[in-house]
Design a protein around this motif. Structure first.
Motif, mmCIF file in Angstrom:
data_model
loop_
_atom_site.group_PDB
_atom_site.id
_atom_site.type_symbol
_atom_site.label_atom_id
_atom_site.label_comp_id
_atom_site.label_asym_id
_atom_site.label_seq_id
_atom_site.Cartn_x
_atom_site.Cartn_y
_atom_site.Cartn_z
ATOM 1 N N LEU A 161 23.693 45.977 36.381
ATOM 2 C CA LEU A 161 24.316 44.773 35.840
ATOM 3 C C LEU A 161 23.519 43.519 36.202
ATOM 4 N N LYS A 162 23.222 42.689 35.166
ATOM 5 C CA LYS A 162 22.460 41.462 35.364
ATOM 6 C C LYS A 162 23.297 40.217 35.110
ATOM 7 N N ASN A 163 24.234 40.303 34.174
ATOM 8 C CA ASN A 163 25.064 39.148 33.823
ATOM 9 C C ASN A 163 26.525 39.570 33.794
ATOM 10 N N LEU A 164 27.358 38.836 34.517
ATOM 11 C CA LEU A 164 28.782 39.149 34.597
ATOM 12 C C LEU A 164 29.579 37.877 34.367
ATOM 13 N N VAL A 165 30.480 37.907 33.373
ATOM 14 C CA VAL A 165 31.343 36.770 33.055
ATOM 15 C C VAL A 165 32.790 37.243 33.105
ATOM 16 N N LEU A 166 33.609 36.543 33.886
ATOM 17 C CA LEU A 166 35.024 36.865 34.040
ATOM 18 C C LEU A 166 35.823 35.610 33.708
ATOM 19 N N LYS A 167 36.517 35.608 32.563
ATOM 20 C CA LYS A 167 37.233 34.422 32.100
ATOM 21 C C LYS A 167 38.736 34.678 32.043
ATOM 22 N N ASN A 168 39.486 33.874 32.779
ATOM 23 C CA ASN A 168 40.957 33.883 32.700
ATOM 24 C C ASN A 168 41.547 35.277 32.867
ATOM 25 N N CYS A 169 40.969 36.058 33.767
ATOM 26 C CA CYS A 169 41.485 37.412 34.016
ATOM 27 C C CYS A 169 42.498 37.384 35.149
ATOM 28 N N ARG A 170 43.461 38.271 35.074
ATOM 29 C CA ARG A 170 44.507 38.386 36.087
ATOM 30 C C ARG A 170 44.178 39.602 36.944
ATOM 31 N N TRP A 171 43.762 39.347 38.191
ATOM 32 C CA TRP A 171 43.274 40.403 39.064
ATOM 33 C C TRP A 171 44.346 40.835 40.052
ATOM 34 N N GLN A 172 44.290 42.107 40.412
ATOM 35 C CA GLN A 172 45.127 42.633 41.477
ATOM 36 C C GLN A 172 44.205 43.178 42.567
ATOM 37 N N TYR A 173 44.028 42.378 43.611
ATOM 38 C CA TYR A 173 43.231 42.808 44.766
ATOM 39 C C TYR A 173 41.769 43.104 44.421
ATOM 40 N N LEU A 174 41.144 42.247 43.622
ATOM 41 C CA LEU A 174 39.704 42.364 43.422
ATOM 42 C C LEU A 174 39.021 41.935 44.716
ATOM 43 N N SER A 175 38.346 42.861 45.381
ATOM 44 C CA SER A 175 37.801 42.588 46.712
ATOM 45 C C SER A 175 36.281 42.615 46.763
ATOM 46 N N GLU A 176 35.609 43.120 45.709
ATOM 47 C CA GLU A 176 34.159 43.232 45.775
ATOM 48 C C GLU A 176 33.510 43.170 44.400
ATOM 49 N N ILE A 177 32.421 42.400 44.322
ATOM 50 C CA ILE A 177 31.491 42.427 43.196
ATOM 51 C C ILE A 177 30.115 42.645 43.801
ATOM 52 N N ALA A 178 29.448 43.740 43.440
ATOM 53 C CA ALA A 178 28.167 44.065 44.067
ATOM 54 C C ALA A 178 27.192 44.636 43.053
ATOM 55 N N SER A 179 26.008 44.034 42.991
ATOM 56 C CA SER A 179 24.927 44.540 42.147
ATOM 57 C C SER A 179 23.605 43.987 42.643
ATOM 58 N N PRO A 180 22.613 44.840 42.890
ATOM 59 C CA PRO A 180 21.317 44.354 43.381
ATOM 60 C C PRO A 180 20.537 43.573 42.333
ATOM 61 N N LYS A 181 20.879 43.709 41.022
ATOM 62 C CA LYS A 181 20.138 43.053 39.953
ATOM 63 C C LYS A 181 20.896 41.877 39.341
#
Length: 294
Positions: free
Chosen positions: A224-244
């Motif tokens: 994953l190189k590009n990540l867009v999160l708009k107006n999302c309703r999360w339940q316990y999102l604890s990690e976003i990880a990608s070396p690229k």
């Protein structure tokens, strides 16, 4: 079929040959990739040459709004409302009922039409072979259960679509998808989706989630190189990880109050956090490396 007969007559009249149909599949697929999914499927009525081309189009744009136009403005004999896709296997509901000016009835018909189309399309197309997939459900006009239903379409596609057709018929999961770009709007997602992104979508570079209800604890990917999160309703999102990962945008939305979001992205070049102060205070960037777990 009248459309096909007319095309044949023009092709046999001398200087007005159908040069578009003479192009190779790869070029026609490139042209069809600019169409919405419903328009792409409807090309099957043009001629025998086009009948099955839509099945292997590399980009699918499944948009709820495409059905709003058809229901609201097209007369019953307009091409936009044609549901006979020959042997395209895309079924549709029986639209023989009398038209009703009531907006609720129109919305119900619109959703039924979109539901039938999307369910069959996701079943008939091999999503594993796509380069790009967009699935957009309009939250304002869809029923309350629409996001969960759209999530069900995606789960079934993830479960049964594989690069190998014989394995697809056996209902076996894929070893790897080709997918590079994925956009989802108003789709309910759970940890099964996140695990699929991590373990199967090994070529995924661009992921955008908008207005989604997400029961996801972790988004991890080696590609994953590009990540867009708009107006999302999360339940316990604890990690976003990608070396690229080079670009990350989190705009609006919410997360569980007691949850800390750890972002591990050593190659990050663009970071936009347009969130509430309560959300922002519980975000940590490159403080706790965990890429070994990806």
């Amino acid at each position: 079929m009248e459309v096909e007969e007319a095309a044949t007559e023009r092709g046999s009249s001398g200087g007005d040959a159908d040069r578009l149909s003479a192009l190779p599949d790869s070029l026609l697929h490139a042209v069809m990739s600019f169409l919405k999914a419903r328009q792409a499927v409807q090309t099957c009525v043009l001629s025998a040459r086009w009948r099955h081309l839509w099945r292997s189009v590399p980009c699918l744009d499944v948009d709820h709004d495409e059905f709003r136009t058809a229901v609201a403005s097209a007369p019953s004999n307009h091409p936009a409302t044609v549901h006979d896709y020959s042997d395209s296997d895309i079924d549709s509901y029986d639209d023989s009922e009398d038209d009703n000016d009531d907006s609720n009835d129109n919305s119900e018909r619109e959703w039924e039409d979109f539901e039938d189309f999307a369910e069959n399309l996701m079943h008939r197309c091999n999503v594993a072979q796509l380069d790009s997939l967009r699935l957009r459900v309009s939250r304002g006009r869809a029923p309350n259960f629409a996001d969960r239903q759209a999530g069900g379409w995606l789960r079934r596609a993830m479960k049964y679509c594989t690069p190998d057709p014989p394995r697809q018929r056996e209902g076996l999961s894929s070893s790897s998808w080709r997918l590079k770009r994925l956009y989802l709007c108003n789709v309910a997602l759970d940890n099964r989706f996140a695990k699929h992104v991590s373990s199967v979508c090994l070529s995924l570079e661009d992921l955008e989630l908008e207005d989604c209800a997400c029961g996801i604890h972790s988004i991890t990917s080696r590609s994953l190189k590009n990540l867009v999160l708009k107006n999302c309703r999360w339940q316990y999102l604890s990690e976003i990880a990608s070396p690229k990962l080079k670009s990350l945008v989190i705009s609006g939305g919410s997360n569980a109050d007691e949850c800390v979001l750890v972002i591990v992205a050593p190659a990050i070049a663009h970071l936009c956090l347009d969130v509430s102060l309560r959300f922002a205070r519980r975000i940590s960037v490159n403080q706790n490396p965990s890429l070994s777990r990806i």
